[in-house]
Write an enzyme that holds these catalytic residues in place. Structure first.
Site: not given
Ligand code: BV8
Ligand code: ZN
Length: 285
Positions: A64, A99, A116, A186, A224-225
């Site tokens: 990070y 983001n 996020h 802490c 976003t994907s």
């Molecule tokens: C939770 C912060 C429960 C950290 C991030 C339902 C169905 C399936 C799974 C789940 C579900 N519900 C929950 C889940 C589990 C999970 C999930 O979704 N898993 C997925 C992988 C299947 N979700 C979670 O765990 C969430 N929490 O459910 O908690 C809970 C509820 C109550 C109480 C307790 C617990 C939390 C999810 C958040 C995780 N944190 N980020 C960090 O950044 O390190 S997610 C992180 O990944 C990003 O923030 C973003 O959301 C994701 C990446 O996706 P994108 O941003 O779309 O990027 P990506 O690289 O994938 O794609 C890029 C896109 O851009 C592509 O399409 C590409 O073609 C395009 N592109 C490329 N270049 C360009 C472009 N577009 C335009 N211009 C360009 N030049």
């Molecule tokens: Zn603390």
């Protein structure tokens, strides 16, 4: 493009929903881009978890800090600037982003909703109190002086580019393990202020995003994907409440089916062109 521009020109309430793709042209790797350097053998979705931080806090904190440095060195691109221009033009506009970088804010966006979290809001992983951003480049902890990292002599050898803005960690190149700071209250390990997989989203941010999506007449989904939930629900909420959806992405995504118009191309090219087509020459580019 003409159809999308007409929708934008007549919209009164707009949500711009963004993902990593909008920062790609600023040099910030997307989540799909393979990780590099120290983290090349890791999957981002495995590193962005409470378990990974528990098992190897210095590896995750180092990642990070490296990402914070990368975002710190990046500049908002024409896509971020066009989003700010849309906000300035449309009576009611809300930016909802997945983001954790601050490129929307640096481009002039007003209070984007970070679903996020953010790279610049660390907190204690034990008592959850906010913690200051490390000012000085953190000293590498003992483990990073292993075979992986070359021996450091006062750190001078590593610095290639000009000095970074204050507060930006001096992390570049292949990155390294960095021991997380300790909480002043802490002594617990400080963690990044982001939402990890398996963690709940900040309820206020999620509620505000759902509220904005259900009340808008146009939602732009950019770079976003659409694979991570519950964020990926936001464009569907807008469509369910009757809004029109325009997607900007060079590639196909599951949101193609939700979108009324798909604009295939990179955000830093498509968004300024969309603003120009909607409102004529006065675009920000
Ligand atoms: C939770 C912060 C429960 C950290 C991030 C339902 C169905 C399936 C799974 C789940 C579900 N519900 C929950 C889940 C589990 C999970 C999930 O979704 N898993 C997925 C992988 C299947 N979700 C979670 O765990 C969430 N929490 O459910 O908690 C809970 C509820 C109550 C109480 C307790 C617990 C939390 C999810 C958040 C995780 N944190 N980020 C960090 O950044 O390190 S997610 C992180 O990944 C990003 O923030 C973003 O959301 C994701 C990446 O996706 P994108 O941003 O779309 O990027 P990506 O690289 O994938 O794609 C890029 C896109 O851009 C592509 O399409 C590409 O073609 C395009 N592109 C490329 N270049 C360009 C472009 N577009 C335009 N211009 C360009 N030049
Ligand atoms: Zn603390």
């Amino acid at each position: 493009m003409r159809e999308a521009a007409a929708l934008l020109a007549q919209a009164r309430r707009v949500v711009v929903f963004t993902g990593a793709g909008i920062s790609a042209e600023s040099g910030v790797p997307t989540f799909r881009d393979a990780l590099t350097g120290l983290w090349r053998s890791f999957d981002a979705r495995r590193l962005a978890t409470p378990d990974a931080f528990r098992d190897d806090p210095a590896l995750v904190w180092g990642w990070y800090e490296w990402r914070r440095a990368t975002a710190g060195r990046a500049r908002p691109n024409a896509g971020h600037v066009a989003v700010a221009a849309i906000e300035a033009r449309v009576p009611h506009a809300v930016v909802v982003t997945q983001n954790v970088d601050d490129l929307h804010e640096r481009a002039g966006s007003v209070a984007p909703i970070h679903l996020h979290g953010s790279l610049s809001a660390p907190r204690c992983s034990a008592c959850a109190r906010p913690a200051p951003l490390p000012a000085e480049p953190p000293l590498p902890d003992a483990t990073s002086l292993s075979a992986e990292a070359p021996p450091l002599s006062g750190g001078a050898t590593l610095r290639a580019e000009p000095p970074l803005p204050s507060g930006t960690p001096d992390e570049h190149g292949d990155g390294r393990r960095v021991a997380p700071p300790r909480c002043a209250h802490c002594a617990g390990p400080v963690r990044p202020g982001v939402v990890w997989f398996g963690e709940a989203l900040p309820s206020a941010a999620l509620e505000a995003a759902v509220e904005a999506a259900s009340a808008c007449d146009l939602l732009l989904t950019v770079g976003t994907s659409g694979l991570v939930y519950p964020a990926a629900e936001i464009p569907r909420v807008a469509a369910r409440f009757g809004a029109l959806v325009v997607q900007v992405n060079p590639e196909e995504t599951p949101l193609d089916a939700v979108a009324d118009v798909n604009l295939r191309g990179p955000a830093a090219q498509v968004l300024p062109a969309l603003v120009r087509a909607a409102w004529g020459a006065a675009d920000p580019a």
